[in-house]
Design a protein around this motif. Structure first.
Motif, PDB file in Angstrom:
ATOM      1  N   GLN A   1       0.823  -1.203   0.000  1.00  0.00           N
ATOM      2  CA  GLN A   1       0.000   0.000   0.000  1.00  0.00           C
ATOM      3  C   GLN A   1       0.855   1.251   0.000  1.00  0.00           C
ATOM      4  OE1 GLN A   1      -3.394   0.240   2.506  1.00  0.00           O
ATOM      5  NE2 GLN A   1      -3.326  -1.937   2.934  1.00  0.00           N
ATOM      6  N   VAL A   2       0.286   2.283  -0.523  1.00  0.00           N
ATOM      7  CA  VAL A   2       0.968   3.569  -0.548  1.00  0.00           C
ATOM      8  C   VAL A   2       0.783   4.216   0.820  1.00  0.00           C
ATOM      9  CG1 VAL A   2       0.984   5.838  -1.656  1.00  0.00           C
ATOM     10  CG2 VAL A   2       0.461   3.793  -2.973  1.00  0.00           C
ATOM     11  N   PRO A   3       1.842   4.818   1.404  1.00  0.00           N
ATOM     12  CA  PRO A   3       1.680   5.479   2.693  1.00  0.00           C
ATOM     13  C   PRO A   3       0.574   6.526   2.643  1.00  0.00           C
ATOM     14  CG  PRO A   3       3.969   5.406   2.049  1.00  0.00           C
ATOM     15  CD  PRO A   3       3.182   4.914   0.891  1.00  0.00           C
ATOM     16  N   ALA A   4      -0.056   6.725   3.795  1.00  0.00           N
ATOM     17  CA  ALA A   4      -1.208   7.624   3.834  1.00  0.00           C
ATOM     18  C   ALA A   4      -0.859   9.037   3.429  1.00  0.00           C
ATOM     19  CB  ALA A   4      -1.757   7.635   5.249  1.00  0.00           C
ATOM     20  N   LYS A   5      -1.630   9.533   2.547  1.00  0.00           N
ATOM     21  CA  LYS A   5      -1.481  10.918   2.126  1.00  0.00           C
ATOM     22  C   LYS A   5      -2.877  11.406   1.817  1.00  0.00           C
ATOM     23  CE  LYS A   5       3.114  10.774   0.132  1.00  0.00           C
ATOM     24  NZ  LYS A   5       3.901  10.620  -1.052  1.00  0.00           N
ATOM     25  N   PRO A   6      -3.070  12.711   1.793  1.00  0.00           N
ATOM     26  CA  PRO A   6      -4.382  13.188   1.368  1.00  0.00           C
ATOM     27  C   PRO A   6      -4.717  12.576   0.012  1.00  0.00           C
ATOM     28  CG  PRO A   6      -3.035  14.980   2.162  1.00  0.00           C
ATOM     29  CD  PRO A   6      -2.157  13.767   2.114  1.00  0.00           C
ATOM     30  N   THR A   7      -5.962  12.150  -0.134  1.00  0.00           N
ATOM     31  CA  THR A   7      -6.287  11.373  -1.335  1.00  0.00           C
ATOM     32  C   THR A   7      -7.022  12.203  -2.382  1.00  0.00           C
ATOM     33  OG1 THR A   7      -8.240  10.636  -0.208  1.00  0.00           O
ATOM     34  CG2 THR A   7      -6.343   9.152  -0.186  1.00  0.00           C
ATOM     35  N   SER A   8      -6.801  13.487  -2.391  1.00  0.00           N
ATOM     36  CA  SER A   8      -7.455  14.284  -3.407  1.00  0.00           C
ATOM     37  C   SER A   8      -6.452  15.128  -4.185  1.00  0.00           C
ATOM     38  CB  SER A   8      -8.505  15.194  -2.759  1.00  0.00           C
ATOM     39  OG  SER A   8      -7.876  15.973  -1.763  1.00  0.00           O
ATOM     40  N   PRO A   9      -5.488  14.460  -4.822  1.00  0.00           N
ATOM     41  CA  PRO A   9      -4.522  15.227  -5.590  1.00  0.00           C
ATOM     42  C   PRO A   9      -5.202  15.935  -6.759  1.00  0.00           C
ATOM     43  CG  PRO A   9      -4.339  12.905  -6.086  1.00  0.00           C
ATOM     44  CD  PRO A   9      -5.307  13.028  -4.968  1.00  0.00           C
TER      45      PRO A   9
ATOM     46  N   TYR B   1      -6.127  -3.895  12.275  1.00  0.00           N
ATOM     47  CA  TYR B   1      -5.507  -3.422  11.030  1.00  0.00           C
ATOM     48  C   TYR B   1      -6.445  -2.377  10.429  1.00  0.00           C
ATOM     49  CZ  TYR B   1      -4.449  -3.806   5.964  1.00  0.00           C
ATOM     50  OH  TYR B   1      -4.180  -3.545   4.651  1.00  0.00           O
ATOM     51  N   PHE B   2      -6.030  -1.126  10.530  1.00  0.00           N
ATOM     52  CA  PHE B   2      -6.828  -0.050   9.938  1.00  0.00           C
ATOM     53  C   PHE B   2      -6.401   0.125   8.484  1.00  0.00           C
ATOM     54  CE2 PHE B   2      -7.242   1.132  14.408  1.00  0.00           C
ATOM     55  CZ  PHE B   2      -8.552   1.587  14.486  1.00  0.00           C
ATOM     56  N   SER B   3      -7.382   0.087   7.616  1.00  0.00           N
ATOM     57  CA  SER B   3      -7.090   0.327   6.205  1.00  0.00           C
ATOM     58  C   SER B   3      -8.227   1.173   5.619  1.00  0.00           C
ATOM     59  CB  SER B   3      -6.949  -1.012   5.471  1.00  0.00           C
ATOM     60  OG  SER B   3      -6.484  -0.789   4.157  1.00  0.00           O
TER      61      SER B   3
ATOM     62  N   GLU C   1     -10.048   8.158  16.478  1.00  0.00           N
ATOM     63  CA  GLU C   1     -10.315   7.916  17.918  1.00  0.00           C
ATOM     64  C   GLU C   1      -9.189   7.095  18.554  1.00  0.00           C
ATOM     65  OE1 GLU C   1     -14.192   6.090  18.450  1.00  0.00           O
ATOM     66  OE2 GLU C   1     -15.034   7.528  17.013  1.00  0.00           O
ATOM     67  N   LYS C   2      -8.570   6.240  17.752  1.00  0.00           N
ATOM     68  CA  LYS C   2      -7.475   5.407  18.272  1.00  0.00           C
ATOM     69  C   LYS C   2      -6.112   5.995  17.904  1.00  0.00           C
ATOM     70  CE  LYS C   2     -10.696   2.897  19.795  1.00  0.00           C
ATOM     71  NZ  LYS C   2     -11.164   3.216  21.155  1.00  0.00           N
ATOM     72  N   LYS C   3      -6.111   7.311  17.646  1.00  0.00           N
ATOM     73  CA  LYS C   3      -4.874   8.073  17.416  1.00  0.00           C
ATOM     74  C   LYS C   3      -4.151   7.712  16.120  1.00  0.00           C
ATOM     75  CE  LYS C   3      -4.275   8.849  22.330  1.00  0.00           C
ATOM     76  NZ  LYS C   3      -3.516   8.589  23.525  1.00  0.00           N
ATOM     77  N   GLY C   4      -4.889   7.189  15.160  1.00  0.00           N
ATOM     78  CA  GLY C   4      -4.283   6.898  13.861  1.00  0.00           C
ATOM     79  C   GLY C   4      -4.340   8.119  12.965  1.00  0.00           C
ATOM     80  N   THR C   5      -3.293   8.293  12.169  1.00  0.00           N
ATOM     81  CA  THR C   5      -3.259   9.449  11.268  1.00  0.00           C
ATOM     82  C   THR C   5      -3.056   9.034   9.819  1.00  0.00           C
ATOM     83  OG1 THR C   5      -0.918   9.696  11.736  1.00  0.00           O
ATOM     84  CG2 THR C   5      -2.417  11.078  13.010  1.00  0.00           C
ATOM     85  N   GLY C   6      -2.871   7.757   9.569  1.00  0.00           N
ATOM     86  CA  GLY C   6      -2.648   7.320   8.191  1.00  0.00           C
ATOM     87  C   GLY C   6      -2.842   5.824   8.073  1.00  0.00           C
TER      88      GLY C   6
END
Lengths: 93, 215
Positions: free
Chosen positions: A23-31, A86-88, B21-26
């Motif tokens: 996966q691509v690291p989190a970034k704002p998803t509205s380029p 696992y947050f996705s 809520e669980k302090k995740g940012t990405g």
């Protein structure tokens, strides 16, 4: 807590780790598009399709994953085991 | 218990803000929660070994904390090690608890002090790095190095880089060479940082040449 039971779950981890690494690291998803115009936002119908595609990924069949937060907490309370989360996201690939 | 939370942006999906809520940012974000949904710890390195280590530490805390509360001080070191492994204790608090622990076998003492050193360094790296802050961090890393407190694992490369940057700025050839050698030992021969090592070796050569010219 019975560590051995957890170790069985660890068998599924390499697949999960592979999936995560892809996966691509989190970034704002509205380029912004090259023209400067805002990209088209998916409709609710499209978001539902994307969610269902994500839920159907093979990685989630390799172990006993739940997608229900309430069920996860209830089972954790009953078993005394912690919850590995696992947050996705499904709205962007 | 494996739980996957998807942020979907689908109207009506439950717990749309659980990540924040669980302090995740990405994404991805990997954590351990207890049965009430409280954050126990963030997952460390994404390896099976690190995952197993985290589970053991969680189990240790669950077992040892009640014993310590009941007055059993013999569990202090193991409990502190588990908290340090999970990253659930601040450096100052960990330092205080470490000071209260004595009579350790050599292996436990080494493990505990290494984890504490790692936390000391990672704590000093918190926050934005302005030019002044960077210089302070380099100086602090050099002081840790000279005191024999060197972080290991994923922290090693950034630690030794700071020491070498400080040594280069102060033209301290001996310190630079010592830090470079330790860095090589810490990261191993097949590290993706080999190019960095080669660059550092060139800098060392230049520093040595410059020192010889001065003499």
């Amino acid at each position: 807590m019975n560590i051995n039971r957890w170790l069985k779950l660890a068998v599924a981890l390499p697949a999960l780790i592979g999936s995560i690494s892809a996966q691509v690291p989190a970034k704002p998803t509205s380029p912004k598009a090259a023209s400067g115009a805002q990209p088209k936002q998916p409709t609710q119908e499209e978001l539902i399709v994307m969610r269902d595609e994500k839920l159907a990924l093979p990685v989630f069949k390799k172990a006993n994953w739940t997608f229900d937060y309430d069920a996860a907490r209830a089972e954790s309370k009953q078993s005394g085991k912690p919850i590995f989360v696992y947050f996705s996201r499904s709205y962007a690939h | 218990m494996l739980f996957c939370h998807l942020t979907t942006r689908v109207t009506g999906d439950k717990y749309p803000t659980l990540l924040s809520e669980k302090k995740g940012t990405g994404f991805p974000y990997l954590v351990f929660l207890d049965a009430d949904g409280n954050l126990i710890a963030k997952a460390g390195e994404r390896t099976v070994a690190a995952f197993q280590k985290s589970l053991k530490a969680i189990a240790d805390i669950k077992t040892l904390e009640p014993k310590q509360k009941a007055g059993d001080n013999s569990v202090g070191a193991k409990l502190l090690i588990a908290k340090l492994q999970l990253g659930t204790i601040a450096y100052e608090e960990a330092k205080t608890q470490r000071a209260a622990i004595s009579k350790l076998d050599a292996s436990t003492q080494q493990e505990l002090d290494q984890l504490l050193t790692n936390l000391e360094f990672s704590s000093s790296m918190q926050g934005p790095a302005t030019k002044e802050v960077s210089a302070e961090r380099q100086l602090a890393a050099a002081a840790m190095f000279e005191a024999g407190r060197c972080p290991d694992g994923q922290l090693a490369t950034s630690f030794y880089s700071l020491v070498m940057t400080h040594a280069e700025a102060t033209q301290n050839v001996k310190l630079y060479e010592q830090a470079l050698n330790k860095c090589k030992q810490a990261i191993g021969a097949n590290s993706p940082f080999q190019r960095l090592i080669e660059q550092r070796e060139k800098v060392l050569e230049k520093m040595k040449a410059s020192e010889t010219t001065k003499k």
